[in-house]
Design a protein around this motif. Sequence first.
Motif, PDB file in Angstrom:
ATOM      1  N   GLY A 179       0.784  -1.234   0.000  1.00  0.00           N
ATOM      2  CA  GLY A 179       0.000   0.000   0.000  1.00  0.00           C
ATOM      3  C   GLY A 179       0.814   1.281   0.000  1.00  0.00           C
ATOM      4  N   LYS A 180       2.133   1.202  -0.193  1.00  0.00           N
ATOM      5  CA  LYS A 180       2.980   2.396  -0.196  1.00  0.00           C
ATOM      6  C   LYS A 180       3.599   2.600  -1.570  1.00  0.00           C
ATOM      7  CE  LYS A 180       4.212   1.757   4.687  1.00  0.00           C
ATOM      8  NZ  LYS A 180       5.326   1.520   5.647  1.00  0.00           N
ATOM      9  N   PRO A 181       3.292   3.700  -2.244  1.00  0.00           N
ATOM     10  CA  PRO A 181       3.906   3.976  -3.547  1.00  0.00           C
ATOM     11  C   PRO A 181       5.416   4.080  -3.437  1.00  0.00           C
ATOM     12  CG  PRO A 181       2.016   5.402  -3.170  1.00  0.00           C
ATOM     13  CD  PRO A 181       2.305   4.717  -1.863  1.00  0.00           C
ATOM     14  N   ASP A 182       6.105   3.547  -4.428  1.00  0.00           N
ATOM     15  CA  ASP A 182       7.573   3.538  -4.412  1.00  0.00           C
ATOM     16  C   ASP A 182       8.092   4.054  -5.748  1.00  0.00           C
ATOM     17  OD1 ASP A 182      10.409   2.037  -4.467  1.00  0.00           O
ATOM     18  OD2 ASP A 182       9.734   2.182  -2.387  1.00  0.00           O
ATOM     19  N   VAL A 183       8.742   3.224  -6.535  1.00  0.00           N
ATOM     20  CA  VAL A 183       9.333   3.677  -7.791  1.00  0.00           C
ATOM     21  C   VAL A 183       8.267   3.810  -8.872  1.00  0.00           C
ATOM     22  CG1 VAL A 183      11.552   2.644  -7.246  1.00  0.00           C
ATOM     23  CG2 VAL A 183       9.878   1.346  -8.577  1.00  0.00           C
ATOM     24  N   ILE A 184       8.621   4.571  -9.912  1.00  0.00           N
ATOM     25  CA  ILE A 184       7.715   4.799 -11.037  1.00  0.00           C
ATOM     26  C   ILE A 184       8.404   4.330 -12.312  1.00  0.00           C
ATOM     27  CG2 ILE A 184       6.421   6.523 -12.370  1.00  0.00           C
ATOM     28  CD1 ILE A 184       7.711   7.406  -8.892  1.00  0.00           C
ATOM     29  N   LEU A 185       7.735   3.454 -13.055  1.00  0.00           N
ATOM     30  CA  LEU A 185       8.231   3.013 -14.356  1.00  0.00           C
ATOM     31  C   LEU A 185       7.520   3.830 -15.428  1.00  0.00           C
ATOM     32  CD1 LEU A 185       9.816   1.061 -16.191  1.00  0.00           C
ATOM     33  CD2 LEU A 185       7.879  -0.525 -16.021  1.00  0.00           C
ATOM     34  N   VAL A 186       8.285   4.597 -16.182  1.00  0.00           N
ATOM     35  CA  VAL A 186       7.722   5.425 -17.248  1.00  0.00           C
ATOM     36  C   VAL A 186       7.868   4.683 -18.569  1.00  0.00           C
ATOM     37  CG1 VAL A 186       7.793   7.643 -18.435  1.00  0.00           C
ATOM     38  CG2 VAL A 186       8.337   7.517 -15.989  1.00  0.00           C
ATOM     39  N   CYS A 187       6.742   4.479 -19.241  1.00  0.00           N
ATOM     40  CA  CYS A 187       6.737   3.781 -20.532  1.00  0.00           C
ATOM     41  C   CYS A 187       6.413   4.784 -21.627  1.00  0.00           C
ATOM     42  CB  CYS A 187       5.712   2.653 -20.528  1.00  0.00           C
ATOM     43  SG  CYS A 187       6.004   1.428 -19.237  1.00  0.00           S
ATOM     44  N   LYS A 188       7.333   4.940 -22.545  1.00  0.00           N
ATOM     45  CA  LYS A 188       7.200   5.921 -23.623  1.00  0.00           C
ATOM     46  C   LYS A 188       7.277   5.222 -24.962  1.00  0.00           C
ATOM     47  CE  LYS A 188       9.400  10.184 -25.316  1.00  0.00           C
ATOM     48  NZ  LYS A 188      10.538  11.117 -25.111  1.00  0.00           N
ATOM     49  N   GLY A 189       6.279   5.462 -25.824  1.00  0.00           N
ATOM     50  CA  GLY A 189       6.289   4.906 -27.177  1.00  0.00           C
ATOM     51  C   GLY A 189       5.881   3.453 -27.256  1.00  0.00           C
ATOM     52  N   ARG A 190       5.088   2.949 -26.296  1.00  0.00           N
ATOM     53  CA  ARG A 190       4.714   1.528 -26.278  1.00  0.00           C
ATOM     54  C   ARG A 190       3.905   1.122 -27.502  1.00  0.00           C
ATOM     55  NH1 ARG A 190       1.313   0.118 -21.439  1.00  0.00           N
ATOM     56  NH2 ARG A 190       1.548  -2.002 -22.187  1.00  0.00           N
ATOM     57  N   PHE A 191       3.010   1.976 -27.945  1.00  0.00           N
ATOM     58  CA  PHE A 191       2.094   1.592 -29.017  1.00  0.00           C
ATOM     59  C   PHE A 191       2.371   2.316 -30.323  1.00  0.00           C
ATOM     60  CE2 PHE A 191      -0.284   1.054 -24.982  1.00  0.00           C
ATOM     61  CZ  PHE A 191      -0.377  -0.325 -25.016  1.00  0.00           C
ATOM     62  N   ASN A 192       3.597   2.800 -30.475  1.00  0.00           N
ATOM     63  CA  ASN A 192       3.983   3.374 -31.758  1.00  0.00           C
ATOM     64  C   ASN A 192       4.195   2.263 -32.779  1.00  0.00           C
ATOM     65  OD1 ASN A 192       3.897   5.917 -30.682  1.00  0.00           O
ATOM     66  ND2 ASN A 192       6.096   6.031 -30.267  1.00  0.00           N
ATOM     67  N   ASN A 193       4.347   2.636 -34.025  1.00  0.00           N
ATOM     68  CA  ASN A 193       4.513   1.642 -35.087  1.00  0.00           C
ATOM     69  C   ASN A 193       5.736   0.762 -34.858  1.00  0.00           C
ATOM     70  OD1 ASN A 193       2.222   2.528 -36.447  1.00  0.00           O
ATOM     71  ND2 ASN A 193       3.363   4.050 -37.650  1.00  0.00           N
ATOM     72  N   ASP A 194       6.799   1.348 -34.323  1.00  0.00           N
ATOM     73  CA  ASP A 194       8.002   0.581 -34.022  1.00  0.00           C
ATOM     74  C   ASP A 194       8.114   0.440 -32.511  1.00  0.00           C
ATOM     75  OD1 ASP A 194      10.405  -0.682 -33.862  1.00  0.00           O
ATOM     76  OD2 ASP A 194      11.560   0.825 -34.971  1.00  0.00           O
ATOM     77  N   SER A 195       7.496  -0.603 -31.963  1.00  0.00           N
ATOM     78  CA  SER A 195       7.461  -0.786 -30.520  1.00  0.00           C
ATOM     79  C   SER A 195       8.832  -1.116 -29.944  1.00  0.00           C
ATOM     80  CB  SER A 195       6.472  -1.898 -30.151  1.00  0.00           C
ATOM     81  OG  SER A 195       6.859  -3.130 -30.747  1.00  0.00           O
ATOM     82  N   HIS A 196       9.776  -1.528 -30.813  1.00  0.00           N
ATOM     83  CA  HIS A 196      11.115  -1.862 -30.330  1.00  0.00           C
ATOM     84  C   HIS A 196      11.872  -0.614 -29.868  1.00  0.00           C
ATOM     85  CE1 HIS A 196      10.817  -6.062 -31.455  1.00  0.00           C
ATOM     86  NE2 HIS A 196      10.401  -5.706 -32.650  1.00  0.00           N
ATOM     87  N   LYS A 197      11.365   0.572 -30.250  1.00  0.00           N
ATOM     88  CA  LYS A 197      11.988   1.818 -29.817  1.00  0.00           C
ATOM     89  C   LYS A 197      11.348   2.363 -28.545  1.00  0.00           C
ATOM     90  CE  LYS A 197      13.577   3.259 -34.405  1.00  0.00           C
ATOM     91  NZ  LYS A 197      13.546   4.331 -35.442  1.00  0.00           N
ATOM     92  N   ALA A 198      10.445   1.607 -27.964  1.00  0.00           N
ATOM     93  CA  ALA A 198       9.807   2.040 -26.729  1.00  0.00           C
ATOM     94  C   ALA A 198      10.845   2.134 -25.608  1.00  0.00           C
ATOM     95  CB  ALA A 198       8.692   1.074 -26.346  1.00  0.00           C
ATOM     96  N   GLU A 199      10.622   3.079 -24.701  1.00  0.00           N
ATOM     97  CA  GLU A 199      11.520   3.279 -23.571  1.00  0.00           C
ATOM     98  C   GLU A 199      10.807   2.891 -22.280  1.00  0.00           C
ATOM     99  OE1 GLU A 199      13.948   7.053 -23.811  1.00  0.00           O
ATOM    100  OE2 GLU A 199      12.439   7.494 -25.341  1.00  0.00           O
ATOM    101  N   TYR A 200      11.544   2.220 -21.394  1.00  0.00           N
ATOM    102  CA  TYR A 200      11.021   1.814 -20.087  1.00  0.00           C
ATOM    103  C   TYR A 200      12.043   2.258 -19.041  1.00  0.00           C
ATOM    104  CZ  TYR A 200       8.079  -1.149 -23.036  1.00  0.00           C
ATOM    105  OH  TYR A 200       7.209  -1.598 -23.997  1.00  0.00           O
ATOM    106  N   LEU A 201      11.748   3.339 -18.355  1.00  0.00           N
ATOM    107  CA  LEU A 201      12.711   3.953 -17.452  1.00  0.00           C
ATOM    108  C   LEU A 201      12.125   4.099 -16.050  1.00  0.00           C
ATOM    109  CD1 LEU A 201      13.890   6.837 -19.826  1.00  0.00           C
ATOM    110  CD2 LEU A 201      14.939   4.587 -19.550  1.00  0.00           C
ATOM    111  N   TYR A 202      12.914   3.732 -15.048  1.00  0.00           N
ATOM    112  CA  TYR A 202      12.486   3.848 -13.652  1.00  0.00           C
ATOM    113  C   TYR A 202      12.977   5.166 -13.046  1.00  0.00           C
ATOM    114  CZ  TYR A 202      11.087  -1.085 -13.314  1.00  0.00           C
ATOM    115  OH  TYR A 202      10.462  -2.294 -13.472  1.00  0.00           O
TER     116      TYR A 202
END
Length: 299
Positions: A179-202
């Motif tokens: 119940g305690k918020p901690d780290v945040i995973l930011v997902c950028k470009g997940r559903f773009n045409n080239d999903s391999h360029k998506a970024e996943y950063l904590y």
Amino acid sequence: MNKDEMMLLIKKSLRFLPDKTYVNLYFRLRLHRKIDWDNPRHLNDKLQWLKFNYRFPLQSIVSDKYFVRDYVKDKIGEEYLIPLYGNWMSFNDINFDELPEQFVLKCNHDSGGLAICKDKSTFDINKARKKINHSLKQNFYYIGREYQYKNIIPRIICEQFISDNGNIPMDYKIYCFNGKPDVILVCKGRFNNDSHKAEYLYFNQDWNFLPLNYGDDKLTNVNISKPENFNEMLRIAKKLSEDFVFARIDLYNIKGKIYFGEITLSPNSGFDPDITEETDLMFGEKLDIPYWENIKKVI
């Protein structure tokens, strides 16, 4: 055949194995080690333990993308929900003439069963039908043996397409331990045409980048702006996660307007190969699983 297609083929070929046999084998294939059932310390191990020993009806409600809306409405208010245009049990029941120029179709019971329409005049309905109908036939439970998905009745929902200057917005996934918020995973470009360029950063709550995935130490551009109303996002995550031992609360934030995405109880079904083993252990140390002293009696 790429790596993801290979893993999907393996999952299908192992489908008829008993739950625990499947989980043990797939975990070994995915993470190259055994699950420690007797003394789980890593997050992935603890999520597997929770699958078999921590079940209650609310888990299925919040894992259903249609019924979770009522839960969110009661917890934090309807204003955080993406507007809903309709829901159907069959693709053939959808009247596209009644839908706006932009919308998102998705299945309520799985991950990835969605079709995004940015322009109805160019939207490929047949392609969307094929994808959605395929998802409707699948029981997502068999992918990772997450019990909360087993009895969800598949349906299609249609939501407003929310955009950030015409683009699909970033996804902020807030990890909440007990119940305690901690780290945040930011997902950028997940559903773009080239999903391999998506970024996943904590990021941590001071918005400092955390190299928690394999390969993060080699990244040179990790500049993502801290979202507006960030403290409000943390408040929402805390409220929505308070009924669960572990929950990842997924939110969107478009120029300060916060939208609920989904509640995920087992990221990557507890088979996450992207986080480093040190991260896996660090996350695991943050999570107190219930009835710890009774583990050996249950397993």
